[in-house]
Write a protein that holds these residues in place. Sequence first.
Motif, PDB file in Angstrom:
ATOM      1  N   MET A   1       0.826  -1.178   0.000  1.00  0.00           N
ATOM      2  CA  MET A   1       0.000   0.000   0.000  1.00  0.00           C
ATOM      3  C   MET A   1       0.875   1.248   0.000  1.00  0.00           C
ATOM      4  SD  MET A   1      -3.152  -0.844  -0.003  1.00  0.00           S
ATOM      5  CE  MET A   1      -3.595  -2.506  -0.307  1.00  0.00           C
ATOM      6  N   ARG A   2       0.418   2.256  -0.710  1.00  0.00           N
ATOM      7  CA  ARG A   2       1.232   3.462  -0.843  1.00  0.00           C
ATOM      8  C   ARG A   2       1.129   4.389   0.362  1.00  0.00           C
ATOM      9  NH1 ARG A   2       1.398   8.123  -5.513  1.00  0.00           N
ATOM     10  NH2 ARG A   2       2.921   9.376  -4.423  1.00  0.00           N
ATOM     11  N   PHE A   3      -0.069   4.562   0.910  1.00  0.00           N
ATOM     12  CA  PHE A   3      -0.272   5.528   1.997  1.00  0.00           C
ATOM     13  C   PHE A   3      -0.606   4.797   3.293  1.00  0.00           C
ATOM     14  CE2 PHE A   3      -1.615   7.630  -1.942  1.00  0.00           C
ATOM     15  CZ  PHE A   3      -0.691   8.670  -1.967  1.00  0.00           C
ATOM     16  N   GLN A   4      -0.015   5.265   4.388  1.00  0.00           N
ATOM     17  CA  GLN A   4      -0.289   4.707   5.705  1.00  0.00           C
ATOM     18  C   GLN A   4      -0.733   5.827   6.641  1.00  0.00           C
ATOM     19  OE1 GLN A   4       3.550   3.014   6.742  1.00  0.00           O
ATOM     20  NE2 GLN A   4       2.717   0.967   6.439  1.00  0.00           N
ATOM     21  N   VAL A   5      -1.825   5.583   7.347  1.00  0.00           N
ATOM     22  CA  VAL A   5      -2.233   6.476   8.423  1.00  0.00           C
ATOM     23  C   VAL A   5      -1.484   6.003   9.664  1.00  0.00           C
ATOM     24  CG1 VAL A   5      -4.148   7.262   9.861  1.00  0.00           C
ATOM     25  CG2 VAL A   5      -4.520   6.854   7.426  1.00  0.00           C
ATOM     26  N   MET A   6      -0.634   6.883  10.188  1.00  0.00           N
ATOM     27  CA  MET A   6       0.157   6.565  11.369  1.00  0.00           C
ATOM     28  C   MET A   6      -0.533   7.187  12.582  1.00  0.00           C
ATOM     29  SD  MET A   6       2.508   4.831   9.941  1.00  0.00           S
ATOM     30  CE  MET A   6       3.772   4.652  11.181  1.00  0.00           C
ATOM     31  N   TYR A   7      -0.595   6.439  13.681  1.00  0.00           N
ATOM     32  CA  TYR A   7      -1.427   6.828  14.820  1.00  0.00           C
ATOM     33  C   TYR A   7      -0.723   6.518  16.137  1.00  0.00           C
ATOM     34  CZ  TYR A   7      -4.906   5.564  18.364  1.00  0.00           C
ATOM     35  OH  TYR A   7      -5.599   5.416  19.526  1.00  0.00           O
ATOM     36  N   LYS A   8      -0.966   7.379  17.114  1.00  0.00           N
ATOM     37  CA  LYS A   8      -0.584   7.105  18.503  1.00  0.00           C
ATOM     38  C   LYS A   8      -1.461   7.954  19.416  1.00  0.00           C
ATOM     39  CE  LYS A   8       2.978  10.504  19.600  1.00  0.00           C
ATOM     40  NZ  LYS A   8       2.415  11.032  20.822  1.00  0.00           N
ATOM     41  N   LYS A   9      -1.529   7.591  20.651  1.00  0.00           N
ATOM     42  CA  LYS A   9      -2.209   8.399  21.660  1.00  0.00           C
ATOM     43  C   LYS A   9      -1.294   9.542  22.076  1.00  0.00           C
ATOM     44  CE  LYS A   9      -6.176   6.478  22.478  1.00  0.00           C
ATOM     45  NZ  LYS A   9      -7.389   7.229  22.228  1.00  0.00           N
ATOM     46  N   SER A  10      -1.852  10.677  22.388  1.00  0.00           N
ATOM     47  CA  SER A  10      -1.073  11.864  22.759  1.00  0.00           C
ATOM     48  C   SER A  10      -0.191  11.627  23.974  1.00  0.00           C
ATOM     49  CB  SER A  10      -1.996  13.038  23.044  1.00  0.00           C
ATOM     50  OG  SER A  10      -2.725  13.373  21.898  1.00  0.00           O
ATOM     51  N   THR A  11      -0.561  10.708  24.827  1.00  0.00           N
ATOM     52  CA  THR A  11       0.194  10.441  26.048  1.00  0.00           C
ATOM     53  C   THR A  11       1.394   9.525  25.807  1.00  0.00           C
ATOM     54  OG1 THR A  11      -1.304   8.609  26.546  1.00  0.00           O
ATOM     55  CG2 THR A  11      -1.823  10.754  27.522  1.00  0.00           C
TER      56      THR A  11
END
Length: 64
Positions: A1-11
């Motif tokens: 896949m070309r695009f990845q949504v990268m995620y984390k919690k603010s803490t």
Amino acid sequence: MRFQVMYKKSTQSKDAYMPFFESNDIVEVKDFAMRLAFLEGNDVYVQDTQRNEIVRDFDSPLYR
């Protein structure tokens, strides 16, 4: 896949980002990232794996 949504919690620490969603469609990724980012406490960005950079302008012709 070309695009990845990268995620984390603010803490979490800055290196805690992990892939959350992947697609080849920039419009689909933008919609998903925006919805996820509106939830309080989430840090989100979109990575272009083909160009190895963070997407800064979803409307750029580079991503079409």
